[in-house]
Design an enzyme around this catalytic site. Structure first.
Site, PDB file in Angstrom:
ATOM      1  N   CYS A  97      13.093  -0.750   3.451  1.00  0.00           N
ATOM      2  CA  CYS A  97      12.306   0.107   3.074  1.00  0.00           C
ATOM      3  C   CYS A  97      11.673   1.220   4.184  1.00  0.00           C
ATOM      4  O   CYS A  97      11.091   0.492   5.007  1.00  0.00           O
ATOM      5  CB  CYS A  97      11.080  -0.415   2.196  1.00  0.00           C
TER       6      CYS A  97
ATOM      7  N   CYS B 278      -0.402   9.071   3.609  1.00  0.00           N
ATOM      8  CA  CYS B 278       0.174   9.842   2.564  1.00  0.00           C
ATOM      9  C   CYS B 278      -0.937  10.755   2.233  1.00  0.00           C
ATOM     10  O   CYS B 278      -1.944  10.298   1.822  1.00  0.00           O
ATOM     11  CB  CYS B 278       0.694   9.166   1.340  1.00  0.00           C
TER      12      CYS B 278
ATOM     13  N   CYS C  87      -2.241   2.669  -4.414  1.00  0.00           N
ATOM     14  CA  CYS C  87      -1.519   2.732  -3.368  1.00  0.00           C
ATOM     15  C   CYS C  87      -2.424   2.586  -1.926  1.00  0.00           C
ATOM     16  O   CYS C  87      -3.419   3.682  -1.899  1.00  0.00           O
ATOM     17  CB  CYS C  87      -0.486   3.733  -3.053  1.00  0.00           C
TER      18      CYS C  87
ATOM     19  N   GLY D 270       4.169   7.377   2.703  1.00  0.00           N
ATOM     20  CA  GLY D 270       4.240   8.849   2.749  1.00  0.00           C
ATOM     21  C   GLY D 270       5.159   9.307   1.520  1.00  0.00           C
ATOM     22  O   GLY D 270       5.909   8.637   0.989  1.00  0.00           O
ATOM     23  N   GLU D 271       5.150  10.467   1.372  1.00  0.00           N
ATOM     24  CA  GLU D 271       5.689  11.290   0.115  1.00  0.00           C
ATOM     25  C   GLU D 271       7.120  11.853   0.977  1.00  0.00           C
ATOM     26  O   GLU D 271       6.917  13.260   1.678  1.00  0.00           O
ATOM     27  CB  GLU D 271       4.946  12.157  -0.527  1.00  0.00           C
TER      28      GLU D 271
ATOM     29  N   SER E 237      12.554   8.265  -2.853  1.00  0.00           N
ATOM     30  CA  SER E 237      11.565   8.272  -4.116  1.00  0.00           C
ATOM     31  C   SER E 237      10.704   9.156  -3.707  1.00  0.00           C
ATOM     32  O   SER E 237       9.963   9.649  -2.635  1.00  0.00           O
ATOM     33  CB  SER E 237      11.038   6.823  -4.025  1.00  0.00           C
TER      34      SER E 237
ATOM     35  N   SER F 148       8.406   8.383  -9.111  1.00  0.00           N
ATOM     36  CA  SER F 148       7.303   7.399  -9.603  1.00  0.00           C
ATOM     37  C   SER F 148       6.510   7.981 -10.624  1.00  0.00           C
ATOM     38  O   SER F 148       5.736   9.006 -10.535  1.00  0.00           O
ATOM     39  CB  SER F 148       6.480   7.258  -8.323  1.00  0.00           C
ATOM     40  N   LEU F 149       6.975   7.440 -11.857  1.00  0.00           N
ATOM     41  CA  LEU F 149       6.355   8.055 -13.301  1.00  0.00           C
ATOM     42  C   LEU F 149       4.942   7.322 -13.581  1.00  0.00           C
ATOM     43  O   LEU F 149       3.756   8.068 -13.416  1.00  0.00           O
ATOM     44  CB  LEU F 149       7.207   7.643 -14.008  1.00  0.00           C
ATOM     45  N   ASN F 150       4.839   6.189 -13.789  1.00  0.00           N
ATOM     46  CA  ASN F 150       3.386   5.504 -13.894  1.00  0.00           C
ATOM     47  C   ASN F 150       2.527   5.792 -14.853  1.00  0.00           C
ATOM     48  O   ASN F 150       1.559   5.028 -15.185  1.00  0.00           O
ATOM     49  CB  ASN F 150       2.662   5.378 -12.549  1.00  0.00           C
TER      50      ASN F 150
ATOM     51  N   ASN G  68       0.634  -4.626  -7.224  1.00  0.00           N
ATOM     52  CA  ASN G  68      -0.017  -5.784  -6.041  1.00  0.00           C
ATOM     53  C   ASN G  68      -1.415  -5.546  -5.971  1.00  0.00           C
ATOM     54  O   ASN G  68      -1.890  -4.558  -5.093  1.00  0.00           O
ATOM     55  CB  ASN G  68       0.720  -5.709  -4.896  1.00  0.00           C
TER      56      ASN G  68
END
Length: 386
Positions: A136, A143, A150, A192-193, A224, A247-249, A323
C-alpha cells in the site's frame, strides 16, 4: 487541474539540472543527461538498471561503472528516495514502514500478506510458489480532503510526494520481503489523494510498469481516489491501463458531504457519470470502496440505493470494516451485519468482497496512517522540552 504551488520537484526537468534525482529519471532522460556530460549512452542503460531494476542503495554498489564515473555521479546527482526509520509488525504478517523525507516529513506504506497468489511463480531451486505480498503506497504527505473516517486527513496536508519518493517505497519494500515472497500488487491507497498529484503519479506508474525498470503488470496496480472528477478524466486520458478504485462510502449526497467534506465540489451523480465514461479495457472493472459505518451508511435504504447507483457500471464492491480511533467519533458496523450487507449485494448479482482489518495493532490498517501528524507533533514536544 490546479497544482499545489509548493509542490516539490517531481522530474528531471524540475530538478536542479546540474544535480538531477536519478530515481525520478526515465531511461531517455538519464541518457540525455549523461551524454551532455560526455558519457556514452550505454552507461545510461547500466545506470538505469542499477537505479530502477536492481534498486541500488549507493553508487559504490554499481560495480560495472568505472570508479571515476561513480565519483562523478556522487558529486553531480542525487539518488533520491527516503530514509527508512521504522518497520512495525511481524515479517510474516502486515508491516508498516515509516520513512523520513529529506525535508523532515514522515511517510508510511504498508506491506500486506496472507493472500494466495493467482499467478504463483516458483522460487529458484524450489517447487514451492512465491508468496504474494501487496504494498500500500502513499502519494502525499498527509491529505487535504479530511474524510471523517481517516486519520491521514485529520493530520492535515503537508506536501505532494516526488516521483523518487513514491518509487523508493517499492524499492525498499522489496528489500524487506523474504526470499520466498514477492511484492506482486501495488495499491495507491496509503497517505494522500493520488489524483491530486497526477503530475507525479503518472510518471511513477510509467516506470513501475516499464519492463526494464520495475516491471509490474498493469493488472497488479490499483490507484484509488476519493472521487476527484477532473483527476478521473485526466487519469483516463493518460491510458496507463492500471486499475481504478473509487472511495464511495455513501449513497446520498448529504451523507457523502458529511463523511467526505473535501469532495463537496464533485457531486455524487457527476462522480458516477465520470466512472461510466472512464475507459476500461477488456475484462477490467472499477472497484468501489465502501467503508461501513454503523447507522450511517449501512441501512436497508443504503443497500437498495447502492444497487441502483452502480447499475450498469462494470465494477466490484470492496466493503471495508471501519477501524475505530479514539480521535474520530464513528462506530464500525458489526461483522455479522457487514456480512449480511455483503450477502444481500451478492444476491443482487454484484461482485462484492469484505475486507477485514490487517495491521490495526500497529496503526497500519485502512485510514490509520498519520505519521506526518503524530511524529511531527512529538518532535515538537521534544524540542519544547529542550
Amino acid at each position: 487541474m490546479p497544482q499545489n504551488p509548493t509542490n516539490p520537484i517531481s522530474s528531471f526537468a524540475d530538478a536542479q539540472k546540474d544535480r538531477p534525482i536519478l530515481r525520478a529519471l526515465t531511461l531517455a532522460e538519464m541518457t540525455t543527461f549523461l551524454q551532455r556530460a560526455g558519457h556514452p549512452a550505454f552507461r545510461a542503460r547500466q545506470l538505469f538498471q542499477w537505479v530502477h531494476e536492481k534498486g541500488a542503495d549507493s553508487f559504490d554498489q554499481m560495480t560495472n561503472l568505472h570508479r571515476d564515473l561513480r565519483a562523478w555521479l556522487s558529486g553531480n546527482t542525487h539518488l533520491g528516495g527516503m530514509d527508512r526509520v521504522e518497520v512495525a509488525g511481524d515479517s510474516g504478517d502486515t508491516q508498516k514502514i515509516v520513512y523520513r523525507t529529506d525535508d523532515g516529513e514522515y511517510v508510511e506504506s504498508v506491506l500486506m500478506r496472507g493472500e494466495e497468489d493467482e499467478e504463483p511463480e516458483p522460487v529458484q531451486g524450489s517447487t514451492a510458489p512465491l508468496r504474494k505480498v501487496s504494498l500500500c503506497l502513499s502519494s502525499q504527505v498527509g491529505c487535504p480532503l479530511r474524510c471523517a473516517f481517516c486519520m491521514t486527513g485529520y493530520g492535515g496536508f503537508r506536501r505532494d510526494l516526488r516521483v523518487d519518493e513514491i518509487l523508493d517505497q517499492v524499492r525498499q519494500a522489496r528489500q524487506l520481503v523474504a526470499t520466498d515472497e514477492r511484492v506482486s500488487n501495488l495499491v495507491f491507497m496509503g497517505m494522500g489523494e493520488p489524483l491530486l498529484n497526477l503530475e507525479v503519479v503518472i510518471p511513477a506508474l510509467r516506470l513501475l510498469t516499464a519492463p526494464n525498470a520495475y516491471a509490474f503488470s498493469t493488472r497488479r496496480i490499483t490507484v484509488s481516489t476519493a472521487g476527484i472528477i477532473p483527476g478521473i478524466d485526466e487519469f483516463g486520458r493518460a491510458a496507463t491501463d492500471v486499475n481504478l478504485a473509487v472511495s464511495l462510502n455513501a449513497t446520498t449526497q448529504l451523507v457523502r458531504d458529511k463523511l467526505m467534506p473535501g469532495c463537496k465540489k464533485w457531486p455524487l451523480a457527476e462522480l458516477l457519470k465520470a466512472c461510466r465514461r472512464f475507459p476500461l479495457t477488456k475484462k477490467r472493472r472499477i472497484t468501489f470502496e465502501y467503508v461501513l459505518l454503523k447507522g450511517i451508511n449501512d441501512t436497508p435504504g443504503d443497500l437498495k440505493r447502492l444497487q441502483s447507483l452502480l447499475h450498469g457500471i462494470p465494477c466490484k464492491i470492496n466493503l471495508i470494516l471501519y477501524n475505530p480511533d479514539e480521535v474520530l467519533d464513528l462506530k464500525p458496523t458489526g461483522e455479522e451485519a457487514a456480512e449480511a450487507f455483503r450477502v444481500a449485494l451478492v444476491e443482487a448479482h454484484l461482485t462484492v468482497g469484505l475486507r477485514r482489518s490487517k495491521g490495526r495493532q500497529h496503526s497500519a490498517a485502512c485510514g490509520q496512517l498519520a505519521a506526518h501528524h503524530f511524529r511531527k507533533r512529538d518532535e515538537g514536544k521534544s524540542h519544547d522540552k529542550r
